[in-house]
Design an enzyme around this catalytic site. Sequence first.
Site, short mmCIF file in Angstrom:
data_model
loop_
_atom_site.label_atom_id
_atom_site.label_comp_id
_atom_site.label_asym_id
_atom_site.label_seq_id
_atom_site.Cartn_x
_atom_site.Cartn_y
_atom_site.Cartn_z
CG HIS A 142 4.74 3.88 -5.23
ND1 HIS A 142 5.64 2.55 -5.11
CD2 HIS A 142 3.84 3.63 -4.43
CE1 HIS A 142 4.88 1.80 -4.26
NE2 HIS A 142 3.89 2.37 -3.96
CG HIS B 20 0.84 0.65 -2.67
ND1 HIS B 20 1.99 1.30 -1.97
CD2 HIS B 20 -0.20 0.71 -1.67
CE1 HIS B 20 1.39 1.80 -0.91
NE2 HIS B 20 0.73 1.49 -0.49
CB CYS C 154 5.85 -0.49 -6.91
SG CYS C 154 6.75 1.08 -7.70
#
Length: 254
Positions: free
Chosen positions: A30, A42, A154
């Site tokens: 991530h 994010h 992401c």
Amino acid sequence: MGVLSNMIQRDQLRPGDHIYSWRHAYLYAHHGIYVGEGKVIHFTRGAGQEIGTGTVLDRIIFSSSPSHSPDNPCPKCGDQSSLDGVMSSCIDCFLSGGDLYLFEYGVHVAFFIAKARGGTCTLAASDPREDVLHRAFYLLQNGFGSYDIFKNNCEDFAIYCKTGLLVYTSISVGRSGQAASFLAAASAVISSPLRFLTTSFTGLGAVGCGMYCVSRLVSDIGIRRDVIKIPVERLTAPRGLDEAEFATEVVKTD
């Protein structure tokens, strides 16, 4: 920083850094932008789910599911369990128990190939930190469009914040090195045996490895031709940019 690991310590972080953390035994990572004061901006799908397929995969592949349950929210972030899109979290919630890694920009081709796992570096150069932070905070307020695991995830978000680059063709993968690696691996596995049935096992392995490396390289945001730098304010305009307008912008910059 090196070929084996991009792991860093928290006291080494600087505002504007693109950071990431591996999930599920290094299955994927991530990504986000560190903005200072222990905060990370994010991009995630609803409730931290990456793919939203409605299958059991949603329970396996998720990016930023909060470290805290709704009954015991983070004292810094509150309850983020139902949030989606661009969000700001403390670094503990972002890491969700994982280690901290720094994404590298402007790397040499040989270094890029040696980092066989995608989503850790790019040949593209980063813009100045003030530009990176401006994009991140602007998108926190205005969003980053619809989440797509292959074209707008992401990592795509973090790379856009760092470079301002967008892919203007609708038929190709986005900026994400992770997505490019998955597709390159699938292509190498599927096509190598079909095309080289008469070669040795070692030869098949070498050909497959070569195809994987070449596919990763040509998909990197720093080398591909179907990208253009778009101001963040234009990106989030009410009507947005369609492919025809992207083509017009490309002509203007050529």
